[in-house]
Write a protein that holds these residues in place. Structure first.
Motif, PDB file in Angstrom:
ATOM      1  N   ASP A 352       0.839  -1.201   0.000  1.00  0.00           N
ATOM      2  CA  ASP A 352       0.000   0.000   0.000  1.00  0.00           C
ATOM      3  C   ASP A 352       0.873   1.249   0.000  1.00  0.00           C
ATOM      4  N   VAL A 353       0.259   2.411   0.063  1.00  0.00           N
ATOM      5  CA  VAL A 353       1.003   3.670  -0.013  1.00  0.00           C
ATOM      6  C   VAL A 353       1.905   3.876   1.197  1.00  0.00           C
ATOM      7  N   ALA A 354       1.597   3.205   2.286  1.00  0.00           N
ATOM      8  CA  ALA A 354       2.427   3.339   3.493  1.00  0.00           C
ATOM      9  C   ALA A 354       3.610   2.378   3.491  1.00  0.00           C
ATOM     10  N   GLY A 355       3.735   1.610   2.432  1.00  0.00           N
ATOM     11  CA  GLY A 355       4.856   0.674   2.352  1.00  0.00           C
ATOM     12  C   GLY A 355       4.609  -0.620   3.099  1.00  0.00           C
ATOM     13  N   LYS A 356       3.359  -0.882   3.486  1.00  0.00           N
ATOM     14  CA  LYS A 356       3.014  -2.114   4.197  1.00  0.00           C
ATOM     15  C   LYS A 356       2.223  -3.024   3.261  1.00  0.00           C
ATOM     16  N   PRO A 357       2.164  -4.340   3.589  1.00  0.00           N
ATOM     17  CA  PRO A 357       1.349  -5.241   2.767  1.00  0.00           C
ATOM     18  C   PRO A 357      -0.072  -4.733   2.658  1.00  0.00           C
ATOM     19  N   ALA A 358      -0.603  -4.722   1.438  1.00  0.00           N
ATOM     20  CA  ALA A 358      -1.949  -4.215   1.210  1.00  0.00           C
ATOM     21  C   ALA A 358      -2.982  -5.092   1.898  1.00  0.00           C
ATOM     22  N   SER A 359      -4.087  -4.477   2.306  1.00  0.00           N
ATOM     23  CA  SER A 359      -5.189  -5.234   2.887  1.00  0.00           C
ATOM     24  C   SER A 359      -5.753  -6.167   1.832  1.00  0.00           C
ATOM     25  N   GLY A 360      -6.361  -7.260   2.304  1.00  0.00           N
ATOM     26  CA  GLY A 360      -6.853  -8.214   1.330  1.00  0.00           C
ATOM     27  C   GLY A 360      -7.873  -9.162   1.904  1.00  0.00           C
ATOM     28  N   LEU A 361      -7.823 -10.426   1.427  1.00  0.00           N
ATOM     29  CA  LEU A 361      -8.825 -11.422   1.770  1.00  0.00           C
ATOM     30  C   LEU A 361      -8.903 -11.660   3.271  1.00  0.00           C
ATOM     31  N   SER A 362      -7.760 -11.732   3.930  1.00  0.00           N
ATOM     32  CA  SER A 362      -7.789 -11.976   5.371  1.00  0.00           C
ATOM     33  C   SER A 362      -8.515 -10.857   6.111  1.00  0.00           C
ATOM     34  N   ASN A 363      -8.384  -9.623   5.615  1.00  0.00           N
ATOM     35  CA  ASN A 363      -9.105  -8.510   6.240  1.00  0.00           C
ATOM     36  C   ASN A 363     -10.602  -8.590   5.964  1.00  0.00           C
ATOM     37  N   VAL A 364     -10.963  -8.957   4.742  1.00  0.00           N
ATOM     38  CA  VAL A 364     -12.380  -9.056   4.384  1.00  0.00           C
ATOM     39  C   VAL A 364     -13.071 -10.112   5.241  1.00  0.00           C
ATOM     40  N   LEU A 365     -12.385 -11.258   5.448  1.00  0.00           N
ATOM     41  CA  LEU A 365     -12.988 -12.347   6.215  1.00  0.00           C
ATOM     42  C   LEU A 365     -13.095 -12.032   7.709  1.00  0.00           C
ATOM     43  N   THR A 366     -12.414 -10.958   8.129  1.00  0.00           N
ATOM     44  CA  THR A 366     -12.522 -10.545   9.539  1.00  0.00           C
ATOM     45  C   THR A 366     -13.313  -9.250   9.691  1.00  0.00           C
ATOM     46  N   GLY A 367     -14.042  -8.830   8.621  1.00  0.00           N
ATOM     47  CA  GLY A 367     -14.970  -7.718   8.781  1.00  0.00           C
ATOM     48  C   GLY A 367     -14.781  -6.534   7.879  1.00  0.00           C
ATOM     49  N   THR A 368     -13.647  -6.398   7.175  1.00  0.00           N
ATOM     50  CA  THR A 368     -13.431  -5.252   6.290  1.00  0.00           C
ATOM     51  C   THR A 368     -14.283  -5.393   5.039  1.00  0.00           C
ATOM     52  N   PRO A 369     -14.997  -4.332   4.613  1.00  0.00           N
ATOM     53  CA  PRO A 369     -15.785  -4.417   3.376  1.00  0.00           C
ATOM     54  C   PRO A 369     -14.902  -4.739   2.177  1.00  0.00           C
ATOM     55  N   VAL A 370     -15.373  -5.633   1.338  1.00  0.00           N
ATOM     56  CA  VAL A 370     -14.567  -6.087   0.216  1.00  0.00           C
ATOM     57  C   VAL A 370     -14.273  -4.956  -0.759  1.00  0.00           C
ATOM     58  N   GLU A 371     -15.202  -3.975  -0.864  1.00  0.00           N
ATOM     59  CA  GLU A 371     -14.986  -2.879  -1.806  1.00  0.00           C
ATOM     60  C   GLU A 371     -13.751  -2.055  -1.463  1.00  0.00           C
ATOM     61  N   LYS A 372     -13.366  -2.037  -0.187  1.00  0.00           N
ATOM     62  CA  LYS A 372     -12.229  -1.227   0.230  1.00  0.00           C
ATOM     63  C   LYS A 372     -10.869  -1.871  -0.093  1.00  0.00           C
ATOM     64  N   VAL A 373     -10.880  -3.162  -0.367  1.00  0.00           N
ATOM     65  CA  VAL A 373      -9.587  -3.840  -0.577  1.00  0.00           C
ATOM     66  C   VAL A 373      -9.405  -4.312  -2.015  1.00  0.00           C
ATOM     67  N   LEU A 374     -10.453  -4.266  -2.812  1.00  0.00           N
ATOM     68  CA  LEU A 374     -10.296  -4.675  -4.214  1.00  0.00           C
ATOM     69  C   LEU A 374      -9.374  -3.699  -4.939  1.00  0.00           C
ATOM     70  N   MET A 375      -8.486  -4.215  -5.741  1.00  0.00           N
ATOM     71  CA  MET A 375      -7.536  -3.401  -6.505  1.00  0.00           C
ATOM     72  C   MET A 375      -7.760  -3.664  -7.995  1.00  0.00           C
ATOM     73  N   ARG A 376      -7.617  -2.636  -8.802  1.00  0.00           N
ATOM     74  CA  ARG A 376      -7.812  -2.763 -10.248  1.00  0.00           C
ATOM     75  C   ARG A 376      -6.532  -2.367 -10.973  1.00  0.00           C
ATOM     76  N   ILE A 377      -6.144  -3.235 -11.898  1.00  0.00           N
ATOM     77  CA  ILE A 377      -4.924  -3.042 -12.678  1.00  0.00           C
ATOM     78  C   ILE A 377      -5.308  -2.962 -14.148  1.00  0.00           C
TER      79      ILE A 377
END
Length: 506
Positions: A352-377
């Motif tokens: 991510d922009v902070a230089g840390k691993p981007a949020s993803g599936l593990s975050n979604v499965l623990t409550g983060t909305p999927v729309e916030k972690v989807l990335m488009r290339i």
């Protein structure tokens, strides 16, 4: 102890043919190298010629004259004659009649082969000259006859000397008497016996110069090397088959899983990138993945290509690369695709922009909305008409409980939502034979394909994965052969051949 199902279902010939097919280069190299070595060794040897003479053993005429014929053990007699013929003194005596040849050379060049079934012995001489070989064999035979005759006559001479000495000690009157007459008769008889001594042997078959060399024999050695090389190659192949359990051919993958080959992905530097990249349509890699996309749709006509679980038995089979490139290929050809990086044990490589691993599936499965972690290339469309994009759901940070998350109701709900939102969901799973994290997902997707890495996947891991599919009542639609040897310009032909061979008749 569990048994190999292939061993139970195949005969010895089938197993041998399968081993030769898998290890054909080992067998071929041994079959070529060993005969060549035998041929080189033969051509480097000096020419040798072999001649043989035959000795016949029989009782001395003196024994017959005396009526002392006796029954002799033939085995013992043959052994005795063989030892006598092979004495070094015979070789020395034979060398005396050969010009420029020593007793050691005669002893080295001559061998004696006594017969256990007949009163004969064969004298075999081998030298670098055909004439010398014949002369040496004959000289050796004659030397043995002279040696035996001299030894026998010397023994009788001892008795003659004793008789003569006794006769000389008698008085003139005693010589004329009965005692003298007896000694004289005995002396005459001994002299007759000595004259009849012939050595108990006869050279019945003299040696003649051979018409051809006995050694080397390049053709014979070449054929023998061919047989030995083939046996050695088969032995090495069988040994490697037991030691090296890795799958080496596309045919092995088909046999292992019992399903057709969907595509052959060549070994390529273009496929080693970490992130999804566009591969040109004119490249072997691009053609392979386009044919894979077509075959996936063909083999999944009944259920529709909504979600694809990309599985493999072991890490290192190239599963993630195949999933990433397949999703990219589908996106550039117009499919609305989402790539789900489902291996929660290794973590995502997006930052991510902070230089840390981007949020993803593990975050979604623990409550983060999927729309916030989807990335488009962005990816270019086929033909370069317009830009398209590939949606990626990274795996996210490594959670402490990956198995529970992938088997959860949240994961099943997420797959349903993604299938409603996108045309195709490509799910990259963990190595199924190594961990059980994604086994629950097999029944939640419309399509399961297996990636097999040639030279990487082991047959044991592949059978374990097949067993898991059987227990779950789900069979993959096909296998993707990864790390195949690149053959430019031939991919379409190969893939459509596979497709035609395995497609049902209509």
């Amino acid at each position: 102890m569990s048994k190999d199902p292939q061993v139970n279902s195949e005969g010895v010939l089938e197993q041998l043919l399968r081993t030769v097919r898998r290890r054909k280069w080992i067998v071929l190299q041994a079959t070529i190298v060993v005969p060549l070595l035998a041929l080189v060794f033969s051509l480097s040897q000096e020419d040798e010629y072999t001649a043989s003479a035959t000795l016949l053993f029989r009782q001395a005429p003196s024994a017959i004259a005396e009526g002392n014929e006796s029954v002799i053990d033939p085995t013992r007699e043959a052994a005795t004659n063989g030892q006598l013929v092979g004495l070094p003194v015979v070789a020395e005596k034979a060398a005396e009649s050969l010009e420029g040849v020593s007793g050691a050379e005669v002893l080295e060049g001559v061998s004696v082969e006594p017969s256990s079934e007949a009163d004969t012995a064969k004298i075999v001489a081998t030298t670098g000259s055909a004439d010398l070989s014949a002369e040496m064999a004959n000289a050796y035979g004659r030397a043995y006859i002279d040696f035996r005759r001299s030894a026998d006559r010397s023994q009788v001479q001892d008795a003659i000397d004793v008789a003569e000495s006794s006769l000389e000690k008698l008085t003139p009157a005693a010589r004329e008497g009965k005692e003298g007459s007896g000694l004289s008769e005995q002396l005459d008889h001994l002299r007759l016996i000595q004259a009849l001594q012939t050595g108990g042997a006869e050279l019945v078959q003299p040696a003649t110069p051979p018409s051809g060399r006995s050694s080397p024999q390049p053709l014979r050695n070449l054929l023998l090397g061919l047989v030995v090389g083939a046996l050695l190659g088969l032995g090495l192949a069988a040994l490697l088959e037991r030691i090296d359990r890795r799958v080496r051919t596309v045919e092995e993958l088909e046999e292992l899983y019992g399903v057709p080959i969907l595509a052959r992905i060549p070994r390529s530097q273009r496929l080693t990138k970490k992130r999804a990249e566009t591969i040109g349509p004119q490249t072997p890699e691009g053609e392979a993945f386009r044919v894979l996309r077509t075959n996936l749709r063909y083999f999944n006509l009944d259920h529709g290509l909504r979600s694809i679980l990309i599985a493999s038995p072991e890490a290192g089979d190239g599963k993630s690369t195949v999933a990433r490139t397949l999703a990219t290929t589908m996106a550039e050809m117009g499919d609305n695709v989402v790539l789900v990086e489902g291996d929660l044990r290794k973590g995502g490589d997006l930052i991510d922009v902070a230089g840390k691993p981007a949020s993803g599936l593990s975050n979604v499965l623990t409550g983060t909305p999927v729309e916030k972690v989807l990335m488009r290339i962005d990816v270019p469309a086929t033909g370069g008409l317009q830009e398209r994009n590939l949606t990626i759901l990274p795996s996210g940070p490594v959670p402490p409980n990956p198995s529970e998350l992938l088997e959860s109701a949240q994961m099943r709900d997420l797959l349903v939502r993604l299938q409603e939102q996108f045309d195709v969901v490509v799910l990259d799973s963990p190595a199924l034979a190594a961990v059980s994290d994604a086994l629950a997902l097999i029944s939640e997707v419309t399509t399961v394909v297996v990636v097999g890495g040639l030279g990487r996947t082991t047959r044991d891991a592949g059978r374990e994965l097949s067993k898991q599919f059987s227990l779950l009542g789900r069979k993959p639609i096909g296998v993707i052969a990864n790390f195949t040897e690149p053959e430019r310009g031939k991919y379409s032909h190969y893939y459509h051949s596979d497709l035609a061979a395995s497609a049902p008749s209509t």
